[in-house]
Design a protein around this motif. Structure first.
Motif, mmCIF file in Angstrom:
data_model
loop_
_atom_site.group_PDB
_atom_site.id
_atom_site.type_symbol
_atom_site.label_atom_id
_atom_site.label_comp_id
_atom_site.label_asym_id
_atom_site.label_seq_id
_atom_site.Cartn_x
_atom_site.Cartn_y
_atom_site.Cartn_z
ATOM 1 N N GLY A 30 5.465 -9.644 -10.296
ATOM 2 C CA GLY A 30 4.757 -10.918 -10.383
ATOM 3 C C GLY A 30 5.095 -11.859 -9.243
ATOM 4 O O GLY A 30 4.685 -13.020 -9.248
ATOM 5 N N GLU A 31 5.839 -11.388 -8.272
ATOM 6 C CA GLU A 31 6.252 -12.209 -7.139
ATOM 7 C C GLU A 31 5.431 -11.929 -5.880
ATOM 8 O O GLU A 31 5.871 -12.182 -4.772
ATOM 9 C CB GLU A 31 7.745 -11.959 -6.844
ATOM 10 C CG GLU A 31 8.665 -12.301 -7.993
ATOM 11 C CD GLU A 31 8.668 -13.790 -8.323
ATOM 12 O OE1 GLU A 31 8.561 -14.618 -7.397
ATOM 13 O OE2 GLU A 31 8.765 -14.126 -9.522
ATOM 14 N N TRP A 32 4.232 -11.389 -6.040
ATOM 15 C CA TRP A 32 3.366 -10.997 -4.924
ATOM 16 C C TRP A 32 2.940 -12.230 -4.142
ATOM 17 O O TRP A 32 2.465 -13.213 -4.718
ATOM 18 C CB TRP A 32 2.156 -10.264 -5.470
ATOM 19 C CG TRP A 32 1.376 -9.517 -4.452
ATOM 20 C CD1 TRP A 32 0.206 -9.908 -3.865
ATOM 21 C CD2 TRP A 32 1.682 -8.235 -3.894
ATOM 22 N NE1 TRP A 32 -0.232 -8.953 -2.980
ATOM 23 C CE2 TRP A 32 0.657 -7.912 -2.981
ATOM 24 C CE3 TRP A 32 2.717 -7.330 -4.067
ATOM 25 C CZ2 TRP A 32 0.631 -6.729 -2.250
ATOM 26 C CZ3 TRP A 32 2.703 -6.154 -3.352
ATOM 27 C CH2 TRP A 32 1.666 -5.862 -2.453
ATOM 28 N N THR A 33 3.084 -12.186 -2.819
ATOM 29 C CA THR A 33 2.715 -13.314 -1.956
ATOM 30 C C THR A 33 1.714 -12.856 -0.894
ATOM 31 O O THR A 33 1.440 -11.661 -0.766
ATOM 32 C CB THR A 33 3.962 -13.880 -1.240
ATOM 33 O OG1 THR A 33 4.453 -12.884 -0.329
ATOM 34 C CG2 THR A 33 5.049 -14.281 -2.233
ATOM 35 N N ASP A 34 1.230 -13.804 -0.107
ATOM 36 C CA ASP A 34 0.336 -13.469 1.000
ATOM 37 C C ASP A 34 1.028 -12.545 2.001
ATOM 38 O O ASP A 34 0.398 -11.668 2.587
ATOM 39 C CB ASP A 34 -0.139 -14.735 1.717
ATOM 40 C CG ASP A 34 -1.109 -15.555 0.880
ATOM 41 O OD1 ASP A 34 -1.672 -15.004 -0.098
ATOM 42 O OD2 ASP A 34 -1.305 -16.745 1.194
ATOM 43 N N GLU A 35 2.319 -12.730 2.200
ATOM 44 C CA GLU A 35 3.073 -11.876 3.114
ATOM 45 C C GLU A 35 3.083 -10.422 2.619
ATOM 46 O O GLU A 35 2.917 -9.492 3.404
ATOM 47 C CB GLU A 35 4.511 -12.386 3.243
ATOM 48 C CG GLU A 35 5.324 -11.638 4.261
ATOM 49 C CD GLU A 35 6.716 -12.230 4.433
ATOM 50 O OE1 GLU A 35 7.393 -11.814 5.387
ATOM 51 O OE2 GLU A 35 7.133 -13.093 3.635
ATOM 52 N N HIS A 36 3.225 -10.236 1.311
ATOM 53 C CA HIS A 36 3.170 -8.885 0.737
ATOM 54 C C HIS A 36 1.779 -8.289 0.912
ATOM 55 O O HIS A 36 1.635 -7.099 1.203
ATOM 56 C CB HIS A 36 3.562 -8.897 -0.744
ATOM 57 C CG HIS A 36 4.961 -9.362 -0.968
ATOM 58 N ND1 HIS A 36 5.247 -10.448 -1.752
ATOM 59 C CD2 HIS A 36 6.143 -8.900 -0.496
ATOM 60 C CE1 HIS A 36 6.556 -10.640 -1.770
ATOM 61 N NE2 HIS A 36 7.125 -9.710 -1.006
ATOM 62 N N GLN A 37 0.756 -9.108 0.729
ATOM 63 C CA GLN A 37 -0.620 -8.637 0.910
ATOM 64 C C GLN A 37 -0.841 -8.176 2.345
ATOM 65 O O GLN A 37 -1.470 -7.145 2.587
ATOM 66 C CB GLN A 37 -1.627 -9.726 0.531
ATOM 67 C CG GLN A 37 -3.054 -9.259 0.496
ATOM 68 C CD GLN A 37 -3.311 -8.221 -0.586
ATOM 69 O OE1 GLN A 37 -2.763 -8.290 -1.680
ATOM 70 N NE2 GLN A 37 -4.137 -7.236 -0.280
ATOM 71 N N ASP A 38 -0.321 -8.929 3.298
ATOM 72 C CA ASP A 38 -0.426 -8.531 4.707
ATOM 73 C C ASP A 38 0.259 -7.188 4.945
ATOM 74 O O ASP A 38 -0.255 -6.335 5.682
ATOM 75 C CB ASP A 38 0.182 -9.597 5.621
ATOM 76 C CG ASP A 38 -0.593 -10.904 5.638
ATOM 77 O OD1 ASP A 38 -1.772 -10.912 5.204
ATOM 78 O OD2 ASP A 38 -0.015 -11.917 6.086
#
Length: 128
Positions: A30-38
């Motif tokens: 649940g800690e997914w961020t834009d950086e992870h998406q990149d």
């Protein structure tokens, strides 16, 4: 941050498997961020064809952005669309590929990796 365009290139299958597991753990936390998406997008791009499933045919309601049903052939998709959307009179059909990983397992919506042959078709009522 590392150069994501280069970070995932030239890796062996075992390393890709570990990356997939790590990204899935972050997704599930649940800690997914834009950086992870990149990172996910760069990793999938580096994997190329291996990152995508086979092409299949999808149908969905014209008034919805989602495709809810998939089929192995266009004929099967068209036949099912005629039955499922007979009351609506038309439906959307597309040939698409999904991502071939488990990173976003459990997501309410999944984005296609690639899409082609998308169109709206009228329900056939003449039995053809």
């Amino acid at each position: 941050m590392a150069d994501l365009a280069k970070a995932f290139s030239g890796l062996n299958n075992e390393t890709h498997s570990v990356i997939e597991d790590l990204l899935n753990l972050i997704w599930c936390s649940g800690e997914w961020t834009d950086e992870h998406q990149d990172m996910l997008e760069a990793w999938r791009k580096a994997r190329g064809e291996a990152a995508m499933s086979n092409w299949s045919w999808w149908i969905g309601d014209v008034d919805d952005d989602l495709y809810a049903y998939d089929f192995t052939s266009e004929t099967a998709a068209l036949d099912a669309g005629d039955r499922r959307f007979s009351a609506e009179g038309r439906f959307r059909i597309a040939e698409a590929r999904c991502w071939n990983d488990n990173v976003e397992d459990g997501a309410d919506e999944v984005r296609f990796a690639a899409i082609r042959n998308a169109r709206v078709v009228e329900v056939r009522t003449d039995g053809c």
